[in-house]
Design a protein around this motif. Sequence first.
Motif, PDB file in Angstrom:
ATOM      1  N   MET A   1       0.555  -1.148   0.029  1.00  0.00           N
ATOM      2  CA  MET A   1      -0.198   0.019  -0.364  1.00  0.00           C
ATOM      3  C   MET A   1       1.292   1.086  -0.230  1.00  0.00           C
ATOM      4  N   SER A   2       0.314   2.181  -0.982  1.00  0.00           N
ATOM      5  CA  SER A   2       1.484   3.064  -1.087  1.00  0.00           C
ATOM      6  C   SER A   2       0.554   4.480  -0.443  1.00  0.00           C
ATOM      7  N   PHE A   3       1.494   5.692  -0.164  1.00  0.00           N
ATOM      8  CA  PHE A   3       0.506   6.942   0.170  1.00  0.00           C
ATOM      9  C   PHE A   3       0.976   8.501  -0.714  1.00  0.00           C
ATOM     10  N   LYS A   4       0.331   9.087  -0.671  1.00  0.00           N
ATOM     11  CA  LYS A   4       0.333  10.687  -1.137  1.00  0.00           C
ATOM     12  C   LYS A   4       1.926  11.193  -0.652  1.00  0.00           C
ATOM     13  N   PRO A   5       3.023  11.150  -1.322  1.00  0.00           N
ATOM     14  CA  PRO A   5       4.234  11.894  -0.679  1.00  0.00           C
ATOM     15  C   PRO A   5       3.718  13.032  -0.015  1.00  0.00           C
ATOM     16  N   ASN A   6       4.096  13.750   1.103  1.00  0.00           N
ATOM     17  CA  ASN A   6       4.580  15.128   1.933  1.00  0.00           C
ATOM     18  C   ASN A   6       4.664  16.106   0.943  1.00  0.00           C
ATOM     19  N   SER A   7       5.987  15.984   0.315  1.00  0.00           N
ATOM     20  CA  SER A   7       6.641  16.883  -0.268  1.00  0.00           C
ATOM     21  C   SER A   7       6.561  16.227  -2.021  1.00  0.00           C
ATOM     22  N   SER A   8       6.702  17.521  -2.836  1.00  0.00           N
ATOM     23  CA  SER A   8       6.709  17.414  -4.617  1.00  0.00           C
ATOM     24  C   SER A   8       8.486  17.190  -4.421  1.00  0.00           C
ATOM     25  N   LEU A   9       9.342  16.934  -3.797  1.00  0.00           N
ATOM     26  CA  LEU A   9      10.310  16.865  -3.659  1.00  0.00           C
ATOM     27  C   LEU A   9      10.812  15.307  -4.135  1.00  0.00           C
ATOM     28  N   VAL A  10       9.559  14.631  -3.327  1.00  0.00           N
ATOM     29  CA  VAL A  10       9.444  13.213  -3.604  1.00  0.00           C
ATOM     30  C   VAL A  10      10.011  12.131  -5.201  1.00  0.00           C
ATOM     31  N   ASP A  11      10.874  11.774  -5.527  1.00  0.00           N
ATOM     32  CA  ASP A  11      10.801  10.856  -6.562  1.00  0.00           C
ATOM     33  C   ASP A  11      10.323   9.733  -6.210  1.00  0.00           C
ATOM     34  N   ARG A  12      10.264   9.108  -4.772  1.00  0.00           N
ATOM     35  CA  ARG A  12       9.902   7.439  -5.101  1.00  0.00           C
ATOM     36  C   ARG A  12       9.106   7.348  -3.908  1.00  0.00           C
ATOM     37  N   VAL A  13       8.203   6.501  -3.661  1.00  0.00           N
ATOM     38  CA  VAL A  13       7.415   6.253  -1.973  1.00  0.00           C
ATOM     39  C   VAL A  13       8.056   4.741  -2.228  1.00  0.00           C
ATOM     40  N   VAL A  14       8.936   4.365  -1.038  1.00  0.00           N
ATOM     41  CA  VAL A  14       9.153   3.218  -1.244  1.00  0.00           C
ATOM     42  C   VAL A  14       8.242   2.995   1.114  1.00  0.00           C
ATOM     43  N   ARG A  15       6.791   2.328   0.627  1.00  0.00           N
ATOM     44  CA  ARG A  15       6.780   2.836   2.496  1.00  0.00           C
ATOM     45  C   ARG A  15       7.442   1.867   3.270  1.00  0.00           C
ATOM     46  N   SER A  16       7.724   1.935   4.193  1.00  0.00           N
ATOM     47  CA  SER A  16       7.591   1.112   5.575  1.00  0.00           C
ATOM     48  C   SER A  16       6.978   0.605   6.716  1.00  0.00           C
ATOM     49  N   PRO A  17       6.654  -0.207   7.158  1.00  0.00           N
ATOM     50  CA  PRO A  17       5.101  -0.371   7.880  1.00  0.00           C
ATOM     51  C   PRO A  17       5.872  -0.236   9.286  1.00  0.00           C
ATOM     52  N   ASN A  18       6.936   0.258   9.344  1.00  0.00           N
ATOM     53  CA  ASN A  18       7.642   0.817  11.403  1.00  0.00           C
ATOM     54  C   ASN A  18       7.038   2.088  11.489  1.00  0.00           C
ATOM     55  N   CYS A  19       5.993   2.730  11.547  1.00  0.00           N
ATOM     56  CA  CYS A  19       5.415   3.826  12.112  1.00  0.00           C
ATOM     57  C   CYS A  19       3.882   3.270  12.974  1.00  0.00           C
ATOM     58  N   GLU A  20       3.186   4.301  13.775  1.00  0.00           N
ATOM     59  CA  GLU A  20       2.274   4.612  14.160  1.00  0.00           C
ATOM     60  C   GLU A  20       1.629   6.054  14.724  1.00  0.00           C
ATOM     61  N   ALA A  21       1.075   5.933  15.161  1.00  0.00           N
ATOM     62  CA  ALA A  21       0.719   7.640  14.982  1.00  0.00           C
ATOM     63  C   ALA A  21       1.305   8.292  16.619  1.00  0.00           C
TER      64      ALA A  21
END
Length: 259
Positions: free
Chosen positions: A1-21
């Motif tokens: 599952m991907s997500f929309k990058p926060n920055s227009s400078l992002v070349d590629r999204v590679v999602r990490s599962p290691n996160c939470e609120a």
Amino acid sequence: MSFKPNSSLVDRVVRSPNCEARRDGPRADILLLHYTGMQSSQAALERLCDPIAKVSAHYMVFEDGEVIQMVPEALRAHHAGVSFWAGDTDINSRSIGIEIANPGHDWGYPDYPDHQMSAVIELCRDILARNVIPPELVLAHSDIAPTRKQDPGEKFPWAKLYESGIGLWVKPAPLAFEGAPSKWLRQGDNGEAVATLQKQFAAYGYGLPTNGDYDALTKVVVTAFQLHFRPERVDGVADGSTQTTLRALLAARAMLPKS
Ligand SMILES: [Zn+2]
């Protein structure tokens, strides 16, 4: 599952599962800079996305300037580890982390390429434009975990970042500086001058109790300060230049507009 990058400078999204609120809601007020410290930057990226390793960062910047986003900025990533800054120990909950590809001190610590630094500067400026992060809270991993970490290290161009509007920095006092009070302090020293020095480091945010003893922890905090603010000589000795630079930094912070 991907997500929309926060920055227009992002070349590629590679999602990490290691996160939470985040602990206190989605906003971050610290920007934390790292190097990856691995021989291969591709292996570093894989590790930052490996559920078993449990580590991550919001961004990684490769040597060639490619920008990867792994975790949305609103979420808590796992890059700070056991850490302390200005009374807080959950730095992950408050920070946006950037991993900068560099093998680090254990693997020869090559210079940061110019185009990689240009990409880091652009990304930092973009993050600072979208988040309320005071200049003094743009920090090195070594600042918040001085007993464990040296990254991004003395070769990282903090002066150049400052000139680009990123972070708080003062021109280091020259090594030969002999202005008062310039009595050098080093491991083994004790007394009022050491206590005063420890209070100044703690006032800036470093995790250093005031006990009047220039102990091993005092030496690593002085080393961390030098890595960030007086990189010409990193030896854990509070020479005249280090003491003067620290006082100048505290004075510069006092001049910042209150946020
Ligand atoms: Zn780090």
